[in-house]
Design an enzyme around this catalytic site. Sequence first.
Site, PDB file in Angstrom:
ATOM      1  N   ASN A   1       0.861  -1.189   0.000  1.00 36.00           N
ATOM      2  CA  ASN A   1       0.000   0.000   0.000  1.00 36.00           C
ATOM      3  C   ASN A   1       0.902   1.246   0.000  1.00 36.00           C
ATOM      4  OD1 ASN A   1      -2.228   1.917   1.813  1.00 36.00           O
ATOM      5  ND2 ASN A   1      -2.783   0.916  -0.074  1.00 36.00           N
TER       6      ASN A   1
ATOM      7  N   HIS B   1       3.063   4.564  -0.573  1.00 33.77           N
ATOM      8  CA  HIS B   1       2.823   5.996  -0.769  1.00 33.77           C
ATOM      9  C   HIS B   1       4.176   6.670  -0.942  1.00 33.77           C
ATOM     10  CE1 HIS B   1       3.991   6.162   3.410  1.00 33.77           C
ATOM     11  NE2 HIS B   1       2.974   5.388   3.751  1.00 33.77           N
TER      12      HIS B   1
ATOM     13  N   HIS C   1       7.159   5.587   1.203  1.00 33.96           N
ATOM     14  CA  HIS C   1       7.895   4.392   0.765  1.00 33.96           C
ATOM     15  C   HIS C   1       8.775   4.708  -0.436  1.00 33.96           C
ATOM     16  CE1 HIS C   1       4.139   2.519   2.546  1.00 33.96           C
ATOM     17  NE2 HIS C   1       5.070   1.854   3.188  1.00 33.96           N
TER      18      HIS C   1
ATOM     19  N   GLN D   1       3.142  -9.370  13.454  1.00 31.71           N
ATOM     20  CA  GLN D   1       3.301  -8.089  14.155  1.00 31.71           C
ATOM     21  C   GLN D   1       1.967  -7.423  14.475  1.00 31.71           C
ATOM     22  OE1 GLN D   1       5.634  -6.436  10.685  1.00 31.71           O
ATOM     23  NE2 GLN D   1       4.663  -4.527  11.292  1.00 31.71           N
TER      24      GLN D   1
ATOM     25  N   GLY E   1      11.894   3.634   7.371  1.00 29.70           N
ATOM     26  CA  GLY E   1      11.451   5.014   7.588  1.00 29.70           C
ATOM     27  C   GLY E   1      11.601   5.429   9.045  1.00 29.70           C
TER      28      GLY E   1
ATOM     29  N   LYS F   1       9.638   7.375  10.489  1.00 28.04           N
ATOM     30  CA  LYS F   1       8.336   7.578  11.128  1.00 28.04           C
ATOM     31  C   LYS F   1       8.145   6.529  12.227  1.00 28.04           C
ATOM     32  CE  LYS F   1       4.245   6.516   9.506  1.00 28.04           C
ATOM     33  NZ  LYS F   1       3.624   5.815  10.653  1.00 28.04           N
ATOM     34  N   ASP F   2       8.586   5.319  11.916  1.00 31.45           N
ATOM     35  CA  ASP F   2       8.549   4.257  12.930  1.00 31.45           C
ATOM     36  C   ASP F   2       9.878   4.297  13.677  1.00 31.45           C
ATOM     37  OD1 ASP F   2       5.944   3.131  12.187  1.00 31.45           O
ATOM     38  OD2 ASP F   2       6.962   2.681  10.314  1.00 31.45           O
TER      39      ASP F   2
ATOM     40  N   GLN G   1      10.823   1.378  15.918  1.00 30.07           N
ATOM     41  CA  GLN G   1      11.143   0.206  15.093  1.00 30.07           C
ATOM     42  C   GLN G   1      12.586   0.300  14.591  1.00 30.07           C
ATOM     43  OE1 GLN G   1       8.476  -1.750  12.066  1.00 30.07           O
ATOM     44  NE2 GLN G   1       9.585  -0.436  10.677  1.00 30.07           N
TER      45      GLN G   1
ATOM     46  N   LEU H   1       2.929  10.802   6.282  1.00 31.82           N
ATOM     47  CA  LEU H   1       2.257   9.843   5.398  1.00 31.82           C
ATOM     48  C   LEU H   1       2.281   8.456   6.042  1.00 31.82           C
ATOM     49  CD1 LEU H   1       3.450  10.776   1.788  1.00 31.82           C
ATOM     50  CD2 LEU H   1       1.556  11.699   3.134  1.00 31.82           C
TER      51      LEU H   1
HETATM   52  O1  PAF Z   1       7.468  -0.681   8.821  1.00 28.81           O
HETATM   53  C1  PAF Z   1       6.839  -1.608   8.263  1.00 28.81           C
HETATM   54  O2  PAF Z   1       6.157  -1.421   7.254  1.00 28.81           O
HETATM   55  C2  PAF Z   1       6.912  -3.005   8.841  1.00 28.81           C
HETATM   56  O3  PAF Z   1       6.925  -2.979  10.229  1.00 28.81           O
HETATM   57  C3  PAF Z   1       8.109  -3.816   8.287  1.00 28.81           C
HETATM   58  C4  PAF Z   1       9.439  -3.214   8.687  1.00 28.81           C
HETATM   59  C5  PAF Z   1       8.009  -3.902   6.779  1.00 28.81           C
HETATM   60  C6  PAF Z   1       8.070  -5.235   8.845  1.00 28.81           C
HETATM   61  O4  PAF Z   1       6.898  -5.896   8.492  1.00 28.81           O
END
Ligand code: PAF
Length: 284
Positions: A32, A34, A37, A61, A148, A150-151, A154, A185
């Site tokens: 998906n 945008h 990405h 997740q 990214g 944004k996370d 992560q 986004l």
């Molecule tokens: O950030 C994401 O879109 C997801 O957490 C990732 C890193 C692709 C893992 O599924």
Amino acid sequence: MTATFTSILDLRSALEPHRAQKTIALVPTMGNLHQGHISLVKLAKQQADIVVVSIFVNPTQFGVGEDLDSYPRTLDADSKLLAVEGVDYIFAPTVEEMYPVMPPPTQVLAGEISQKFCGQSRPTHFDGVGIVVTKLFNIVQPDVAVFGKKDYQQLVIIKQIVRDLSYDIKLIGGPIIRAEDGLALSSRNQYLSENERTIAPLLNKHIRQLAASLRDEKINSQTQLQALIDNMKEAINQSGFRVDYLEVVNQDLTQINDFTDDKAWVILVAAWLGKARLLDNQEV
Ligand code: PAF
């Protein structure tokens, strides 16, 4: 020409001949796509000869009651966007291909850091991210991987995994890409109603205001910092959000103890607006 693979074996066979001469970058995504990405794909192209984008809505997740089933799956549109960017390979496996046994009995746990912030309301989320990212690293064996900012949490967790599991991978954190009105986004923005979409940019406005206060004011203690955070939480809630958490921490996500430093801090926020849980952050 962009080639799409659903099988681990086929992707490995396609990548094998490149390994001796060329560098490989991986951009893991859940699809998906945008412009956020796409900006990561562009960074990957600057960093390596071959770019692989994985598209996989990773079930491990998502917690119970979360949006796994409704998460938008748009492989055809994503493939077109990636072809325009000149991506070499798309890896779009099925759940069975990634997880022969579901849930996978093997786990990759990042410890304490994965229980904080987003981990408080999503206690198993980063365990799922840990295993899927580790698998993607093992499958693609990239020289570079792009995620990214944004996370933010992560990214810090993935840095820890790369360090602790001795992956020889250069990690790149791509800047947050925003709509003109400041909203970060995200694929989940489409859960916002028309009215909520007009409110959503206020989240960024609020944390930018907090960043300005943190820069301008002399802060000497946790108590003083907490008072600013509490005021801002109140303001965000007043704007129509329901704050999940709002925290100010060091950029490695540890608690701030040294108030004499030059404030290499980050504001992290997650807030619900209707059905959407919005994430944002701001380095101070
Ligand atoms: O950030 C994401 O879109 C997801 O957490 C990732 C890193 C692709 C893992 O599924």
